[in-house]
Motif scaffolding. Structure first.
Motif, PDB file in Angstrom:
ATOM      1  N   LYS A 136      20.633  22.748 -15.312  1.00 23.21           N
ATOM      2  CA  LYS A 136      21.037  22.783 -16.709  1.00 23.21           C
ATOM      3  C   LYS A 136      22.510  22.411 -16.855  1.00 23.21           C
ATOM      4  CE  LYS A 136      21.337  25.856 -20.720  1.00 23.21           C
ATOM      5  NZ  LYS A 136      21.129  27.242 -21.223  1.00 23.21           N
ATOM      6  N   GLY A 137      22.792  21.444 -17.712  1.00 26.21           N
ATOM      7  CA  GLY A 137      24.168  21.015 -17.952  1.00 26.21           C
ATOM      8  C   GLY A 137      24.538  19.734 -17.245  1.00 26.21           C
ATOM      9  N   ILE A 138      23.681  19.241 -16.343  1.00 24.41           N
ATOM     10  CA  ILE A 138      24.052  18.060 -15.565  1.00 24.41           C
ATOM     11  C   ILE A 138      24.144  16.812 -16.435  1.00 24.41           C
ATOM     12  CG2 ILE A 138      21.704  17.387 -14.872  1.00 24.41           C
ATOM     13  CD1 ILE A 138      22.918  16.704 -12.091  1.00 24.41           C
ATOM     14  N   ASP A 139      23.327  16.728 -17.477  1.00 19.20           N
ATOM     15  CA  ASP A 139      23.383  15.553 -18.349  1.00 19.20           C
ATOM     16  C   ASP A 139      24.699  15.511 -19.131  1.00 19.20           C
ATOM     17  OD1 ASP A 139      20.921  14.466 -17.605  1.00 19.20           O
ATOM     18  OD2 ASP A 139      19.825  15.720 -19.022  1.00 19.20           O
ATOM     19  N   ASP A 140      25.193  16.674 -19.550  1.00 16.63           N
ATOM     20  CA  ASP A 140      26.477  16.722 -20.251  1.00 16.63           C
ATOM     21  C   ASP A 140      27.614  16.295 -19.317  1.00 16.63           C
ATOM     22  OD1 ASP A 140      25.293  17.581 -22.584  1.00 16.63           O
ATOM     23  OD2 ASP A 140      25.648  19.710 -22.190  1.00 16.63           O
ATOM     24  N   SER A 141      27.567  16.767 -18.075  1.00 16.19           N
ATOM     25  CA  SER A 141      28.609  16.415 -17.108  1.00 16.19           C
ATOM     26  C   SER A 141      28.524  14.926 -16.750  1.00 16.19           C
ATOM     27  CB  SER A 141      28.475  17.267 -15.851  1.00 16.19           C
ATOM     28  OG  SER A 141      28.770  18.623 -16.139  1.00 16.19           O
ATOM     29  N   ARG A 142      27.318  14.432 -16.658  1.00 16.51           N
ATOM     30  CA  ARG A 142      27.130  13.007 -16.407  1.00 16.51           C
ATOM     31  C   ARG A 142      27.769  12.191 -17.529  1.00 16.51           C
ATOM     32  NH1 ARG A 142      21.174  10.137 -16.618  1.00 16.51           N
ATOM     33  NH2 ARG A 142      21.843   7.975 -16.287  1.00 16.51           N
ATOM     34  N   SER A 143      27.597  12.631 -18.768  1.00 18.92           N
ATOM     35  CA  SER A 143      28.201  11.941 -19.910  1.00 18.92           C
ATOM     36  C   SER A 143      29.722  11.987 -19.849  1.00 18.92           C
ATOM     37  CB  SER A 143      27.712  12.565 -21.220  1.00 18.92           C
ATOM     38  OG  SER A 143      26.328  12.361 -21.406  1.00 18.92           O
ATOM     39  N   THR A 144      30.265  13.111 -19.375  1.00 16.79           N
ATOM     40  CA  THR A 144      31.718  13.238 -19.235  1.00 16.79           C
ATOM     41  C   THR A 144      32.266  12.164 -18.297  1.00 16.79           C
ATOM     42  OG1 THR A 144      31.708  15.627 -19.644  1.00 16.79           O
ATOM     43  CG2 THR A 144      33.587  14.737 -18.421  1.00 16.79           C
ATOM     44  N   ILE A 145      31.618  11.987 -17.161  1.00 17.40           N
ATOM     45  CA  ILE A 145      32.064  10.986 -16.191  1.00 17.40           C
ATOM     46  C   ILE A 145      31.872   9.574 -16.746  1.00 17.40           C
ATOM     47  CG2 ILE A 145      31.783  10.107 -13.849  1.00 17.40           C
ATOM     48  CD1 ILE A 145      32.908  12.973 -14.056  1.00 17.40           C
ATOM     49  N   GLN A 146      30.750   9.339 -17.388  1.00 20.82           N
ATOM     50  CA  GLN A 146      30.494   8.024 -17.977  1.00 20.82           C
ATOM     51  C   GLN A 146      31.538   7.679 -19.033  1.00 20.82           C
ATOM     52  OE1 GLN A 146      26.356   8.789 -19.154  1.00 20.82           O
ATOM     53  NE2 GLN A 146      25.694   7.116 -17.811  1.00 20.82           N
ATOM     54  N   ASN A 147      31.942   8.658 -19.820  1.00 29.62           N
ATOM     55  CA  ASN A 147      32.942   8.412 -20.861  1.00 29.62           C
ATOM     56  C   ASN A 147      34.293   8.048 -20.263  1.00 29.62           C
ATOM     57  OD1 ASN A 147      31.150   8.869 -22.964  1.00 29.62           O
ATOM     58  ND2 ASN A 147      31.665  11.043 -23.151  1.00 29.62           N
ATOM     59  N   ILE A 148      34.628   8.652 -19.125  1.00 27.87           N
ATOM     60  CA  ILE A 148      35.879   8.295 -18.444  1.00 27.87           C
ATOM     61  C   ILE A 148      35.846   6.833 -18.018  1.00 27.87           C
ATOM     62  CG2 ILE A 148      37.263   8.688 -16.364  1.00 27.87           C
ATOM     63  CD1 ILE A 148      36.492  11.640 -16.542  1.00 27.87           C
ATOM     64  N   LEU A 149      34.737   6.435 -17.405  1.00 26.40           N
ATOM     65  CA  LEU A 149      34.594   5.052 -16.955  1.00 26.40           C
ATOM     66  C   LEU A 149      34.632   4.098 -18.141  1.00 26.40           C
ATOM     67  CD1 LEU A 149      31.673   5.515 -14.380  1.00 26.40           C
ATOM     68  CD2 LEU A 149      34.124   5.431 -13.888  1.00 26.40           C
ATOM     69  N   ARG A 150      33.907   4.435 -19.184  1.00 30.93           N
ATOM     70  CA  ARG A 150      33.819   3.563 -20.360  1.00 30.93           C
ATOM     71  C   ARG A 150      35.185   3.421 -21.040  1.00 30.93           C
ATOM     72  NH1 ARG A 150      29.946   6.100 -22.633  1.00 30.93           N
ATOM     73  NH2 ARG A 150      28.364   4.932 -21.465  1.00 30.93           N
ATOM     74  N   ASN A 151      35.934   4.507 -21.094  1.00 26.88           N
ATOM     75  CA  ASN A 151      37.252   4.459 -21.723  1.00 26.88           C
ATOM     76  C   ASN A 151      38.195   3.526 -20.967  1.00 26.88           C
ATOM     77  OD1 ASN A 151      39.323   5.643 -23.661  1.00 26.88           O
ATOM     78  ND2 ASN A 151      40.246   6.194 -21.699  1.00 26.88           N
ATOM     79  N   GLU A 152      38.174   3.602 -19.631  1.00 27.09           N
ATOM     80  CA  GLU A 152      39.029   2.712 -18.834  1.00 27.09           C
ATOM     81  C   GLU A 152      38.619   1.253 -19.025  1.00 27.09           C
ATOM     82  OE1 GLU A 152      41.734   3.515 -16.533  1.00 27.09           O
ATOM     83  OE2 GLU A 152      41.612   5.217 -17.912  1.00 27.09           O
ATOM     84  N   HIS A 153      37.326   1.026 -19.133  1.00 26.01           N
ATOM     85  CA  HIS A 153      36.822  -0.348 -19.311  1.00 26.01           C
ATOM     86  C   HIS A 153      37.202  -0.901 -20.684  1.00 26.01           C
ATOM     87  CE1 HIS A 153      34.209  -3.834 -19.022  1.00 26.01           C
ATOM     88  NE2 HIS A 153      33.615  -3.475 -20.147  1.00 26.01           N
TER      89      HIS A 153
END
Length: 216
Positions: A136-153
């Motif tokens: 429980k919560g892994i999808d939210d954490s996955r989104s956190t990491i994805q947002n970091i990558l997307r922001n840098e891009h």
């Protein structure tokens, strides 16, 4: 404190030339004050700058235009971004073209640890294979990491092929779970998993073509 404020003003005016003048003062200072001075001199000579903001630590090249890569490091269960800042700063001295971003997991109860709240990327209910599916919560954490990558891009124009996800233990598991399920056009340079594992294996679907990257 007044000590730190005055010290910062004095050093801004005189730079490293004031080093010998500070020694008598440091002898009588507290451990916290001495750590501040040590950190100031280290960062003033290092090729990077370290910023802390709401649990996220960023170690960036002093010359922003020299950045050509990104490494996101996710800590393990019960830790925080502070646990890997020394590692990031050491690597930054060896690879000054890289930016390191270290997020901190949200504090939440962990079932396996008697429900005690602690920094955790997702809940862990046990160590057996069946329990490993209850994340429980892994999808939210996955989104956190994805947002970091997307922001840098999107803000810097940095290619995903110049990005790496790395993590230790639970953070390594999150890095693997995230990195190998990104869209094909977001294929990373690699994923580094230190003492990690694959969480929520039944819902894990590796993206076609992603396997050609580097995974450690």
């Amino acid at each position: 404190s007044v000590f730190l404020l005055l010290l910062r003003v004095y050093m801004n005016l005189h730079g490293n030339r004031c080093r010998h003048l500070l020694l008598p003062l440091l002898i009588q200072s507290t451990a916290h004050q001495r750590a501040f001075v040590s950190s100031f001199f280290t960062n003033s000579m290092a090729p990077f700058v370290t910023h802390r903001n709401d649990g996220v630590i960023t170690v960036s090249p002093k010359v922003e235009s020299s950045q050509s890569g990104l490494v996101v490091i996710s800590h393990g269960l019960g830790d925080s971004a502070e646990g890997f800042v020394d590692v990031a700063e050491h690597l930054a001295t060896q690879m000054p073209h890289l930016k390191f971003i270290l997020p901190t997991a949200p504090t939440q109860p962990v079932t396996m640890n008697m429900g005690m709240p602690m920094p955790s990327w997702y809940d862990i209910t046990g160590l057996d294979e069946r329990s490993n599916e209850n994340c429980k919560g892994i999808d939210d954490s996955r989104s956190t990491i994805q947002n970091i990558l997307r922001n840098e891009h999107e803000t810097l124009g940095l290619s995903y092929s110049r990005m790496v996800l790395a993590g230790f233990s639970q953070g390594g598991a999150l890095s693997l779970f995230t990195g190998m399920q990104l869209a094909e056009e977001e294929k990373l340079a690699g994923v580094v998993v230190m003492s990690g594992y694959l969480p929520a294996a039944k819902q894990f679907q590796i993206t076609a073509g992603v396997g050609g990257g580097s995974f450690f």
